[in-house]
Each structure stands twice: as C-alpha cells, then as structure tokens.
Design a protein around this motif. Structure first.
Motif, PDB file in Angstrom:
ATOM      1  N   ASP A 179       2.797   1.657  -3.379  1.00 31.80           N
ATOM      2  CA  ASP A 179       1.875   2.135  -4.410  1.00 31.80           C
ATOM      3  C   ASP A 179       1.520   3.599  -4.200  1.00 31.80           C
ATOM      4  O   ASP A 179       1.423   4.374  -5.165  1.00 31.80           O
ATOM      5  CB  ASP A 179       0.593   1.298  -4.403  1.00 31.80           C
ATOM      6  CG  ASP A 179       0.791  -0.101  -4.965  1.00 31.80           C
ATOM      7  OD1 ASP A 179       1.849  -0.343  -5.595  1.00 31.80           O
ATOM      8  OD2 ASP A 179      -0.099  -0.955  -4.768  1.00 31.80           O
ATOM      9  N   GLN A 180       1.322   3.991  -2.947  1.00 27.15           N
ATOM     10  CA  GLN A 180       0.984   5.386  -2.642  1.00 27.15           C
ATOM     11  C   GLN A 180       2.099   6.315  -3.098  1.00 27.15           C
ATOM     12  O   GLN A 180       1.841   7.381  -3.680  1.00 27.15           O
ATOM     13  CB  GLN A 180       0.757   5.538  -1.137  1.00 27.15           C
ATOM     14  CG  GLN A 180       0.400   6.950  -0.703  1.00 27.15           C
ATOM     15  CD  GLN A 180       0.245   7.051   0.817  1.00 27.15           C
ATOM     16  OE1 GLN A 180       0.342   6.046   1.525  1.00 27.15           O
ATOM     17  NE2 GLN A 180       0.018   8.248   1.316  1.00 27.15           N
ATOM     18  N   ARG A 234       0.826  -1.200   0.000  1.00 29.43           N
ATOM     19  CA  ARG A 234       0.000   0.000   0.000  1.00 29.43           C
ATOM     20  C   ARG A 234       0.868   1.260   0.000  1.00 29.43           C
ATOM     21  O   ARG A 234       0.608   2.214  -0.755  1.00 29.43           O
ATOM     22  CB  ARG A 234      -0.906  -0.012   1.234  1.00 29.43           C
ATOM     23  CG  ARG A 234      -1.946   1.103   1.268  1.00 29.43           C
ATOM     24  CD  ARG A 234      -2.675   1.113   2.603  1.00 29.43           C
ATOM     25  NE  ARG A 234      -2.925  -0.240   3.104  1.00 29.43           N
ATOM     26  CZ  ARG A 234      -3.189  -0.510   4.377  1.00 29.43           C
ATOM     27  NH1 ARG A 234      -3.222   0.470   5.271  1.00 29.43           N
ATOM     28  NH2 ARG A 234      -3.406  -1.746   4.763  1.00 29.43           N
ATOM     29  N   LEU A 261       9.639  -3.937  -6.735  1.00 29.89           N
ATOM     30  CA  LEU A 261       8.957  -2.643  -6.825  1.00 29.89           C
ATOM     31  C   LEU A 261       9.818  -1.477  -6.348  1.00 29.89           C
ATOM     32  O   LEU A 261       9.444  -0.315  -6.543  1.00 29.89           O
ATOM     33  CB  LEU A 261       7.672  -2.669  -5.994  1.00 29.89           C
ATOM     34  CG  LEU A 261       6.660  -3.757  -6.332  1.00 29.89           C
ATOM     35  CD1 LEU A 261       5.501  -3.716  -5.336  1.00 29.89           C
ATOM     36  CD2 LEU A 261       6.152  -3.602  -7.758  1.00 29.89           C
ATOM     37  N   TYR A 270       8.482  -7.713  -2.125  1.00 32.54           N
ATOM     38  CA  TYR A 270       8.235  -6.489  -2.895  1.00 32.54           C
ATOM     39  C   TYR A 270       9.505  -5.868  -3.464  1.00 32.54           C
ATOM     40  O   TYR A 270       9.482  -4.723  -3.941  1.00 32.54           O
ATOM     41  CB  TYR A 270       7.517  -5.459  -2.013  1.00 32.54           C
ATOM     42  CG  TYR A 270       8.107  -5.293  -0.634  1.00 32.54           C
ATOM     43  CD1 TYR A 270       9.271  -4.565  -0.427  1.00 32.54           C
ATOM     44  CD2 TYR A 270       7.522  -5.897   0.474  1.00 32.54           C
ATOM     45  CE1 TYR A 270       9.835  -4.428   0.833  1.00 32.54           C
ATOM     46  CE2 TYR A 270       8.069  -5.782   1.742  1.00 32.54           C
ATOM     47  CZ  TYR A 270       9.226  -5.045   1.910  1.00 32.54           C
ATOM     48  OH  TYR A 270       9.789  -4.918   3.167  1.00 32.54           O
ATOM     49  N   HIS A 307       4.476   5.668  -5.427  1.00 38.66           N
ATOM     50  CA  HIS A 307       4.589   5.633  -6.880  1.00 38.66           C
ATOM     51  C   HIS A 307       3.426   6.358  -7.557  1.00 38.66           C
ATOM     52  O   HIS A 307       3.615   7.037  -8.578  1.00 38.66           O
ATOM     53  CB  HIS A 307       4.657   4.184  -7.356  1.00 38.66           C
ATOM     54  CG  HIS A 307       5.978   3.540  -7.114  1.00 38.66           C
ATOM     55  ND1 HIS A 307       6.158   2.175  -7.085  1.00 38.66           N
ATOM     56  CD2 HIS A 307       7.203   4.079  -6.893  1.00 38.66           C
ATOM     57  CE1 HIS A 307       7.430   1.902  -6.865  1.00 38.66           C
ATOM     58  NE2 HIS A 307       8.085   3.033  -6.726  1.00 38.66           N
ATOM     59  N   ASP A 308       2.234   6.230  -7.011  1.00 36.20           N
ATOM     60  CA  ASP A 308       1.068   6.910  -7.591  1.00 36.20           C
ATOM     61  C   ASP A 308       1.226   8.426  -7.555  1.00 36.20           C
ATOM     62  O   ASP A 308       0.620   9.139  -8.364  1.00 36.20           O
ATOM     63  CB  ASP A 308      -0.211   6.504  -6.861  1.00 36.20           C
ATOM     64  CG  ASP A 308      -0.631   5.065  -7.159  1.00 36.20           C
ATOM     65  OD1 ASP A 308      -0.091   4.476  -8.106  1.00 36.20           O
ATOM     66  OD2 ASP A 308      -1.495   4.544  -6.419  1.00 36.20           O
TER      67      ASP A 308
END
Length: 237
Positions: free
Chosen positions: A104-105, A101, A132, A129, A107-108
């Motif tokens: 992703d936060q 989470r 990533l 991970y 990278h977003d």
C-alpha cells in the motif's frame, strides 16, 4: 508470431569505469534498469543503493526497478519511495506481518510493487497478496552474487505464474533473474517470462565494449531461440 519481452540490465554487473558510456548506449535499447540493493545480512554481499539510482538518473530516463535483498524492507522501501523509484521489489521471505502495509505504501506513492521468490520459495507464498502485485521476480540462482549455478527447476514457477495470471486475471509481470545467457537462452525463452534480467554472463562480460557485447548477446539469443530482436523489445518467429 510476435511476442513482446522486456530487457532489464543488472547494473551491479556493469563496468563502473564505463558507467556513462554503457548507460548512454543502453538507454534507447532496454525497458528498465535492474538495481540490486543488498544489506550484507539477507545475503552476505553489499551492493548498490538509492544513491546509485539517483546517479543513473542524471543520464537516463529509463525506469528503475530495485531488487531488495535486505532483512528490513520497511526502511529500504521508504528510502526508495522518497526518491520515487518506479518499481520496488521485496523478498517474499521477509514480509510476513508487513506485506500489505508495504504494498500500500508503494502504491500510495504512485509506484509499482513487486515480490521476489528465492529458489526455495514456492509461488503459494504469494497467495495472500498476489492480486495486488505489479511484478513477480523468480530467482533462477541463489541470490547475492553473480555467477551462481542456474537452477532449471525454478523455471516451472514462471509457467505456474503465467497460468495463474490467465486464470485469475491478475496483472503482474513475470520476471526472471539469474544466469540469463547463451547456455540458458532456449530454456528461458520456452518458459516465456515477460522481463529478462541480463547481467555479466549474458551482456556486460561478453566483450570489453558494450556495443559489441550487445551485438553478441542479440546474436546468441537469436541463434539459441530461433527468434529475432526488433529494436531489442520485440521478438518475432
């Protein structure tokens, strides 16, 4: 042979009474600034904050890399995303259940995500991970305070990460943090991390003046390793 390295001064160890002078001098010599954010719980100390990053940005366009030493990474990641901190590095020891989470936060938001391994934490902790990640930071000292004992065995993780990156095609940078100074330049250079965090013992505390401190750091690096700096970014044999 030419080898590229990146230099990232740890601003926790700079002389705050020379804040503008030191940052202005370093701006065209380094690749990023390392910002330690400690909450007094993950480690006993309390240091810098997102506010400090905003203050540095008033006189610098150099990318910021935040090293979180906190027990609640969710709160601090949001704070750093809000100010668009270019690289956000989280201690691997506190992300169980939130790692994907948080990555992703970050990278977003168009930012880069890293994980930090304390001396006792193996590279295998990153396995779920690691593909990533944009950076993995290896702590070569116990975290939380400047001047801790250098733990040479932790350099083995750098070799492991480099071999794993080459084998799997991962894209993370490898960074080392802790006692980057004359005493350890040779063994660090042999381990060959991509990013060197330099603090008080390797730069800011060498002399009372940042210009002469920089010159001394370069001289010590060249003497101990046999490489020489080219504008502080490349080293050539």
């Amino acid at each position: 042979m030419t080898r590229q390295i990146q230099l990232s001064p740890s601003l926790m160890t700079m002389d705050l009474d020379q804040f503008k002078e030191q940052i202005t001098f370093l701006n065209d010599k380094v690749n990023s600034y390392h910002i330690d954010i400690m909450d007094g719980h993950f480690v006993p100390n309390i240091t810098l904050s997102p506010w400090f990053i905003q203050e540095v940005r008033k006189i610098s366009d150099v990318p910021m890399s935040a090293h979180l030493m906190v027990t609640d990474p969710t709160f601090w990641v949001q704070e750093l995303v809000d100010i668009q901190c270019e690289m956000i590095c989280i201690p691997a020891e506190v992300v169980n259940g939130v790692a994907f989470r948080l990555i992703d936060q970050i990278h977003d938001a168009g930012l880069k995500a890293g994980m930090v391994l304390n001396p006792e934490t193996p590279v295998s902790a990153l396995e779920p991970y690691i593909d990533l990640l944009d950076k993995v930071t290896i702590m070569t000292v116990d975290p939380g305070f400047a001047g801790q004992r250098f733990l040479e065995k932790t350099l083995d993780k750098i070799t492991t990460l480099r071999e794993l990156r080459e084998e799997k095609g991962y894209h993370y940078e490898i960074e080392m943090d802790g006692s980057t100074n004359k005493k350890h330049w040779k063994m660090i250079s042999d381990a060959n991390p991509d990013v060197y965090i330099i603090g008080r013992s390797g730069l800011f505390g060498l002399t009372p003046d940042i210009v002469s401190s920089w010159d001394q750091m370069v001289e010590e690096y060249e003497t101990e390793t046999g490489y020489h700096f080219d504008n502080g970014v490349y080293v050539n044999n």
